[in-house]
Design a protein around this motif. Sequence first.
Motif, PDB file in Angstrom:
ATOM      1  N   THR A   8       0.829  -1.216   0.000  1.00 47.41           N
ATOM      2  CA  THR A   8       0.000   0.000   0.000  1.00 47.41           C
ATOM      3  C   THR A   8       0.859   1.261   0.000  1.00 47.41           C
ATOM      4  O   THR A   8       0.524   2.256  -0.646  1.00 47.41           O
ATOM      5  N   LYS A   9       1.964   1.226   0.714  1.00 46.74           N
ATOM      6  CA  LYS A   9       2.838   2.402   0.786  1.00 46.74           C
ATOM      7  C   LYS A   9       3.599   2.610  -0.523  1.00 46.74           C
ATOM      8  O   LYS A   9       3.829   3.754  -0.945  1.00 46.74           O
ATOM      9  N   PHE A  10       4.008   1.534  -1.174  1.00 41.32           N
ATOM     10  CA  PHE A  10       4.604   1.651  -2.502  1.00 41.32           C
ATOM     11  C   PHE A  10       3.601   2.253  -3.480  1.00 41.32           C
ATOM     12  O   PHE A  10       3.954   3.085  -4.327  1.00 41.32           O
ATOM     13  N   ALA A  11       2.342   1.826  -3.386  1.00 41.67           N
ATOM     14  CA  ALA A  11       1.304   2.347  -4.282  1.00 41.67           C
ATOM     15  C   ALA A  11       1.159   3.861  -4.140  1.00 41.67           C
ATOM     16  O   ALA A  11       0.967   4.580  -5.131  1.00 41.67           O
ATOM     17  N   LEU A  12       1.253   4.367  -2.905  1.00 38.02           N
ATOM     18  CA  LEU A  12       1.201   5.816  -2.681  1.00 38.02           C
ATOM     19  C   LEU A  12       2.317   6.527  -3.439  1.00 38.02           C
ATOM     20  O   LEU A  12       2.095   7.568  -4.074  1.00 38.02           O
ATOM     21  N   ASP A  13       3.516   5.969  -3.374  1.00 37.67           N
ATOM     22  CA  ASP A  13       4.661   6.559  -4.068  1.00 37.67           C
ATOM     23  C   ASP A  13       4.383   6.615  -5.571  1.00 37.67           C
ATOM     24  O   ASP A  13       4.570   7.654  -6.221  1.00 37.67           O
ATOM     25  N   PHE A  28       3.987  -0.072  -8.796  1.00 36.20           N
ATOM     26  CA  PHE A  28       4.731   0.159  -7.559  1.00 36.20           C
ATOM     27  C   PHE A  28       4.291  -0.829  -6.483  1.00 36.20           C
ATOM     28  O   PHE A  28       5.112  -1.337  -5.713  1.00 36.20           O
ATOM     29  N   ALA A  29       2.980  -1.086  -6.406  1.00 41.94           N
ATOM     30  CA  ALA A  29       2.460  -2.029  -5.411  1.00 41.94           C
ATOM     31  C   ALA A  29       3.072  -3.414  -5.586  1.00 41.94           C
ATOM     32  O   ALA A  29       3.379  -4.109  -4.603  1.00 41.94           O
ATOM     33  N   LEU A  30       3.246  -3.843  -6.837  1.00 44.48           N
ATOM     34  CA  LEU A  30       3.892  -5.139  -7.103  1.00 44.48           C
ATOM     35  C   LEU A  30       5.301  -5.176  -6.510  1.00 44.48           C
ATOM     36  O   LEU A  30       5.706  -6.171  -5.894  1.00 44.48           O
ATOM     37  N   ASP A  31       6.053  -4.098  -6.696  1.00 50.19           N
ATOM     38  CA  ASP A  31       7.411  -4.022  -6.154  1.00 50.19           C
ATOM     39  C   ASP A  31       7.370  -4.164  -4.633  1.00 50.19           C
ATOM     40  O   ASP A  31       8.132  -4.942  -4.042  1.00 50.19           O
ATOM     41  N   GLY A  32       6.492  -3.409  -3.986  1.00 50.31           N
ATOM     42  CA  GLY A  32       6.406  -3.470  -2.528  1.00 50.31           C
ATOM     43  C   GLY A  32       6.057  -4.850  -2.021  1.00 50.31           C
ATOM     44  O   GLY A  32       6.684  -5.361  -1.080  1.00 50.31           O
ATOM     45  N   PHE A  33       5.063  -5.461  -2.644  1.00 45.69           N
ATOM     46  CA  PHE A  33       4.607  -6.771  -2.182  1.00 45.69           C
ATOM     47  C   PHE A  33       5.676  -7.842  -2.388  1.00 45.69           C
ATOM     48  O   PHE A  33       6.053  -8.562  -1.458  1.00 45.69           O
ATOM     49  N   PHE A  34       6.179  -7.961  -3.610  1.00 42.22           N
ATOM     50  CA  PHE A  34       7.085  -9.075  -3.920  1.00 42.22           C
ATOM     51  C   PHE A  34       8.490  -8.863  -3.368  1.00 42.22           C
ATOM     52  O   PHE A  34       9.172  -9.835  -3.027  1.00 42.22           O
ATOM     53  N   SER A  35       8.931  -7.624  -3.226  1.00 44.23           N
ATOM     54  CA  SER A  35      10.238  -7.377  -2.605  1.00 44.23           C
ATOM     55  C   SER A  35      10.197  -7.737  -1.122  1.00 44.23           C
ATOM     56  O   SER A  35      11.182  -8.249  -0.574  1.00 44.23           O
ATOM     57  N   SER A  36       9.075  -7.472  -0.476  1.00 41.68           N
ATOM     58  CA  SER A  36       8.923  -7.842   0.933  1.00 41.68           C
ATOM     59  C   SER A  36       8.790  -9.355   1.084  1.00 41.68           C
ATOM     60  O   SER A  36       9.377  -9.955   1.989  1.00 41.68           O
ATOM     61  N   LEU A  37       8.010  -9.970   0.189  1.00 38.79           N
ATOM     62  CA  LEU A  37       7.822 -11.419   0.249  1.00 38.79           C
ATOM     63  C   LEU A  37       9.136 -12.155   0.025  1.00 38.79           C
ATOM     64  O   LEU A  37       9.389 -13.192   0.657  1.00 38.79           O
ATOM     65  N   ARG A  38       9.986 -11.619  -0.847  1.00 35.36           N
ATOM     66  CA  ARG A  38      11.289 -12.244  -1.104  1.00 35.36           C
ATOM     67  C   ARG A  38      12.109 -12.349   0.182  1.00 35.36           C
ATOM     68  O   ARG A  38      12.767 -13.358   0.444  1.00 35.36           O
ATOM     69  N   HIS A  39      12.084 -11.290   0.985  1.00 39.82           N
ATOM     70  CA  HIS A  39      12.784 -11.320   2.275  1.00 39.82           C
ATOM     71  C   HIS A  39      12.301 -12.501   3.131  1.00 39.82           C
ATOM     72  O   HIS A  39      13.101 -13.219   3.734  1.00 39.82           O
ATOM     73  N   GLU A  40      10.995 -12.656   3.198  1.00 36.42           N
ATOM     74  CA  GLU A  40      10.435 -13.707   4.051  1.00 36.42           C
ATOM     75  C   GLU A  40      10.808 -15.090   3.544  1.00 36.42           C
ATOM     76  O   GLU A  40      11.062 -16.002   4.336  1.00 36.42           O
ATOM     77  N   PHE A  41      10.843 -15.247   2.223  1.00 33.10           N
ATOM     78  CA  PHE A  41      11.284 -16.531   1.657  1.00 33.10           C
ATOM     79  C   PHE A  41      12.715 -16.842   2.086  1.00 33.10           C
ATOM     80  O   PHE A  41      13.037 -17.979   2.450  1.00 33.10           O
ATOM     81  N   ILE A  42      13.583 -15.844   2.044  1.00 30.98           N
ATOM     82  CA  ILE A  42      14.989 -16.060   2.419  1.00 30.98           C
ATOM     83  C   ILE A  42      15.093 -16.407   3.902  1.00 30.98           C
ATOM     84  O   ILE A  42      15.813 -17.333   4.293  1.00 30.98           O
ATOM     85  N   ILE A  43      14.360 -15.684   4.730  1.00 32.70           N
ATOM     86  CA  ILE A  43      14.405 -15.937   6.182  1.00 32.70           C
ATOM     87  C   ILE A  43      13.860 -17.326   6.508  1.00 32.70           C
ATOM     88  O   ILE A  43      14.419 -18.050   7.344  1.00 32.70           O
ATOM     89  N   GLU A  44      12.782 -17.721   5.828  1.00 36.52           N
ATOM     90  CA  GLU A  44      12.161 -19.031   6.078  1.00 36.52           C
ATOM     91  C   GLU A  44      12.854 -20.170   5.343  1.00 36.52           C
ATOM     92  O   GLU A  44      12.456 -21.322   5.485  1.00 36.52           O
ATOM     93  N   LYS A  45      13.877 -19.825   4.533  1.00 39.14           N
ATOM     94  CA  LYS A  45      14.573 -20.812   3.704  1.00 39.14           C
ATOM     95  C   LYS A  45      13.622 -21.504   2.737  1.00 39.14           C
ATOM     96  O   LYS A  45      13.691 -22.713   2.509  1.00 39.14           O
ATOM     97  N   VAL A  46      12.716 -20.714   2.189  1.00 37.64           N
ATOM     98  CA  VAL A  46      11.829 -21.182   1.122  1.00 37.64           C
ATOM     99  C   VAL A  46      12.564 -20.977  -0.199  1.00 37.64           C
ATOM    100  O   VAL A  46      12.852 -19.843  -0.575  1.00 37.64           O
ATOM    101  N   ASN A  47      12.868 -22.049  -0.900  1.00 42.00           N
ATOM    102  CA  ASN A  47      13.678 -21.951  -2.111  1.00 42.00           C
ATOM    103  C   ASN A  47      12.801 -21.716  -3.340  1.00 42.00           C
ATOM    104  O   ASN A  47      12.734 -22.519  -4.271  1.00 42.00           O
ATOM    105  N   VAL A  48      12.105 -20.581  -3.310  1.00 41.87           N
ATOM    106  CA  VAL A  48      11.312 -20.116  -4.453  1.00 41.87           C
ATOM    107  C   VAL A  48      11.846 -18.741  -4.810  1.00 41.87           C
ATOM    108  O   VAL A  48      11.832 -17.828  -3.978  1.00 41.87           O
ATOM    109  N   SER A  49      12.339 -18.572  -6.030  1.00 43.51           N
ATOM    110  CA  SER A  49      12.902 -17.279  -6.437  1.00 43.51           C
ATOM    111  C   SER A  49      11.800 -16.338  -6.893  1.00 43.51           C
ATOM    112  O   SER A  49      10.747 -16.764  -7.362  1.00 43.51           O
TER     113      SER A  49
END
Length: 613
Positions: free
Chosen positions: A212-217, A508-529
């Motif tokens: 939502t915040k990316f969408a504002l930008d 912009f919303a896509l960037d915010g959502f998927f860039s944040s989700l990528r972090h969580e995948f790395i932290i959880e060791k989810v091997n989905v790029s």
Amino acid sequence: MSRLQKILIPFLGLVLAFWFYSARENFKPEMLRGKRVIVTGASTGIGEQMAYHLARMGSHVLITARTEARLQKVNGKLSAHTCVFMALHTHRKANPTPQVVERCLELGAASAQYISGTMEDMAFAEHVVKEAETLLGGLDMLILNHVGTSYFGYFNGDVAHVRKLLEINFLSYVAMTVSALPMLKESEGSIVVVSSMAGKVGFPFTVPYSATKFALDGFFSSLRQEFTIQNINVSITLCILSFIDTENAVRAAAELLLVPPAPREECALEILKGAALRRRELYYRYGPTRLPLLLRDWAAELLDYLVRSRYRLDRLQKSQGPAAPPPGSAGVSGAAWAALAPSSALSSPEMLRGKRVIVTGASSGIGEQMAYHLARMEAHLLLTARTEAKLRKVVERCLELGAASARYVSGSMEDTTFPEVVVKEAENTWGGLDMLILNHIGHSYFNYFNGDVAHIRKLLEINFLSYVAMTVSALPMLKESEGSIVVVSSVAGKASSPFCAPYSATKFALDGFFSSLRHEFIIEKVNVSITLCILGYINTESAVRAVSHAIRGTPAPKEECALEIIKSGALRRRELHYPRGAVGSLLLLQAIAPEFLDSLIRSGYKVENIRRT
């Protein structure tokens, strides 16, 4: 040498930007005396503190929030010649007590009013502006500060929550801006959009909020460009805030963040200064917010690591309970350092042989070309688009080119059930999935923003929420196959581009959502790029038809673009910039000279060919 440049250029930009902003520091409280100001989300936190500062400066203040009792308390602390208390749901005015009026007079506000209600209701957003017109006779400053309730934790797959948060955190901002614009044009006033570092850089545990915040930008940066072109003297200040010591933020994140919060009183004052000085963007605090943006597009994986290192991940695991996935260990990998230098690796077609791939928006343009490339690589294909007749022809051609298999599902992504239908078809047909390529877009216009909030809502459903829904549905299969998500976006999803405010907001919303989700995948060791594809002007039929009359540049070939997207997905790259030189140069300028970039972008359009609305 190139690695050194990528490190030194952002730091040079930081020094120049600091000098630039320091040189313009000439705020005086008198600048806001007598100004008519709306402050949303003003019952607590930063909004409450802004109301107090404005009162001391002698402004007329109209404040809004959900909680009436809290607003009465805030109003009681504002000095006013008149105090009007209103509740939208009852439409009754309550008589203020003598103590409230006495307290209002103590702080020195010219007047103070409040309206309580929820920004989930678009009618309320418009009602607030109407009341400002009735009570104040006009408006000088609109401060958009409210946020909806969300959670601080791993994304839970709730698409309905993301949709609801977009209504409150984004669409109500647009609705209030549309309603207030006639008054702001008359007063040559200001719009102040309170955002967050999570609206500029992907952060874990805030996936819906970040979107939502990316969408504002995206929306307000595009709108600012249009105002400049049309000589509309209404400033837009986007406020990028770090961790602030508001009650809500501290309660949600203090135990999990290693960084201390900054004081909300000072933050509120800095926002008002930035607004009064009509700045393009306000960074608070400057170092923790501006420096990461200089790294964002030139040392992205290093920045990702630095972002994750801010969290006490062991505490997040405990707060999530035993069912939470274990966090991964943080460290700068070889891949992170390698990302500082350009990659020369090329994919081999064999990497995709036999892979099961969904391609959306595949009846024409880039999607169609991706289908043909994948067919030549002998992949299994499931294609989707709105037009069945076109899809049938593309499938036939894919089979001729050597696809292991090819089928289609036709339908509209405006239908909230359709994304799941597509993924179920893949599961029923193949029993799994290796790559999800999200490429579809809804129809929009290339022109000055016309104030149609319903159109933005519809476009968000197609260009953004359906991407989220398909990802949620496909994730179990992608986890099993250790597959890839490829998100096709645009340079309009990274930089402020005029004439496409609704479209920019969705990208912009896509960037915010998927860039944040990528972090969580790395932290959880989810091997989905997750590969985000930032595309420039491409010679698709729809793009050429929509913008060729207004863009000076030459479009890049869709066939090559499609192949580069597939390569990047197969190589599991973080981002693709295509054409590389054009997009890369743009992102460099965005890091070190954003106002110059705005001017450069505007010069790339034949403005005289854009029909004024």
